[in-house]
Design a protein around this motif. Structure first.
Motif, PDB file in Angstrom:
ATOM      1  N   THR A   1       0.828  -1.195  -0.093  1.00 23.55           N
ATOM      2  CA  THR A   1      -0.012  -0.003  -0.053  1.00 23.55           C
ATOM      3  C   THR A   1       0.999   1.346   0.132  1.00 23.55           C
ATOM      4  OG1 THR A   1      -1.951  -1.130   1.180  1.00 23.55           O
ATOM      5  CG2 THR A   1      -1.724   1.343   1.521  1.00 23.55           C
ATOM      6  N   PHE A   2       0.599   2.338  -0.778  1.00 21.59           N
ATOM      7  CA  PHE A   2       1.362   3.437  -1.053  1.00 21.59           C
ATOM      8  C   PHE A   2       0.454   4.497  -0.308  1.00 21.59           C
ATOM      9  CE2 PHE A   2       3.852   0.849  -3.669  1.00 21.59           C
ATOM     10  CZ  PHE A   2       4.951   1.119  -3.207  1.00 21.59           C
ATOM     11  N   VAL A   3       0.801   5.311   0.669  1.00 16.72           N
ATOM     12  CA  VAL A   3      -0.054   6.250   1.066  1.00 16.72           C
ATOM     13  C   VAL A   3       0.750   7.845   0.784  1.00 16.72           C
ATOM     14  CG1 VAL A   3      -1.051   7.523   3.209  1.00 16.72           C
ATOM     15  CG2 VAL A   3      -0.681   4.785   3.232  1.00 16.72           C
ATOM     16  N   PHE A   4      -0.215   8.546   0.142  1.00 16.61           N
ATOM     17  CA  PHE A   4       0.261   9.909  -0.395  1.00 16.61           C
ATOM     18  C   PHE A   4      -0.372  11.047   0.319  1.00 16.61           C
ATOM     19  CE2 PHE A   4       0.496   6.882  -3.800  1.00 16.61           C
ATOM     20  CZ  PHE A   4       1.693   7.167  -4.611  1.00 16.61           C
ATOM     21  N   GLY A   5       0.492  11.898   1.023  1.00 10.56           N
ATOM     22  CA  GLY A   5      -0.056  12.910   1.727  1.00 10.56           C
ATOM     23  C   GLY A   5       0.767  14.247   1.638  1.00 10.56           C
ATOM     24  N   ARG A   6       0.288  15.061   2.366  1.00  9.27           N
ATOM     25  CA  ARG A   6       1.244  16.425   2.695  1.00  9.27           C
ATOM     26  C   ARG A   6       0.702  17.003   3.748  1.00  9.27           C
ATOM     27  NH1 ARG A   6      -1.402  18.461  -2.623  1.00  9.27           N
ATOM     28  NH2 ARG A   6       0.691  18.121  -3.518  1.00  9.27           N
ATOM     29  N   SER A   7       1.456  18.204   4.289  1.00 12.25           N
ATOM     30  CA  SER A   7       1.128  18.665   5.404  1.00 12.25           C
ATOM     31  C   SER A   7       0.023  19.645   5.174  1.00 12.25           C
ATOM     32  CB  SER A   7       2.394  19.609   5.615  1.00 12.25           C
ATOM     33  OG  SER A   7       1.892  20.535   7.121  1.00 12.25           O
ATOM     34  N   ASN A   8      -0.943  20.023   6.296  1.00 11.15           N
ATOM     35  CA  ASN A   8      -2.157  20.621   6.211  1.00 11.15           C
ATOM     36  C   ASN A   8      -1.749  22.126   6.191  1.00 11.15           C
ATOM     37  OD1 ASN A   8      -4.368  19.096   5.801  1.00 11.15           O
ATOM     38  ND2 ASN A   8      -4.544  18.740   7.718  1.00 11.15           N
TER      39      ASN A   8
END
Length: 158
Positions: free
Chosen positions: A151-158
């Motif tokens: 599983t690859f989770v992609f995110g960024r800072s809020n």
């Protein structure tokens, strides 16, 4: 698959040219080396397993990427701002900890507290398929993709 998502996703649309990358738990360097081949300016590799470090350094040397990378022998959970240049910012931070590792929320929180992710930068977390992780409130989930056992989770800072 991860590179296709980065360059073709309607949610991300990332450009590698002149980007700076942080490759945590980098292993033999596959992710970071591919980033360089796609135009990234510089990659910091963090790895602390001695046998793997030797292979990582050899791979960098074989590709003549010594001037485009730095290998830091440190546990990614012990990373701090002192190991980077002043006000260092990354466009991509790739986290590929061992599947047994459960402190992912602490790792992401440390990254966000260090303020090393560029404003529109991407954090990618590689986990075992089916593992649901918890992430800090300041981590904005962009996308989750499953491939085989990963599983690859992609995110960024809020």
């Amino acid at each position: 698959s991860v590179f296709n998502i980065l360059t073709h996703s309607k949610y991300i649309n990332f450009h590698f040219k002149d980007s700076e990358v942080l490759d945590l738990f980098s292993g033999i360097g596959s992710f970071g080396l591919e980033c360089i081949s796609r135009g990234s300016k510089f990659v910091f590799f963090l790895e602390n397993y001695p046998l793997v470090l030797k292979i990582l350094k050899k791979n960098i040397s074989n590709l003549n990427y010594e001037n485009k990378s730095k290998v830091i022998n440190i546990d990614a959970f012990k990373m701090n701002n002192d190991i980077f240049t002043r006000d260092q910012k990354f466009q991509i931070i790739f986290c590929d900890p061992p599947y047994k590792e459960k402190k992912i929320e602490l790792l992401i929180e440390n990254i966000l507290q260090m303020n090393i992710l560029e404003k529109d930068g991407i954090i990618i977390i590689h986990r075992k398929k089916g593992e649901s992780g918890t992430y800090p409130k300041r981590f904005k989930l962009i996308d989750v993709k499953n491939y085989g056992l990963s599983t690859f989770v992609f995110g960024r800072s809020n």
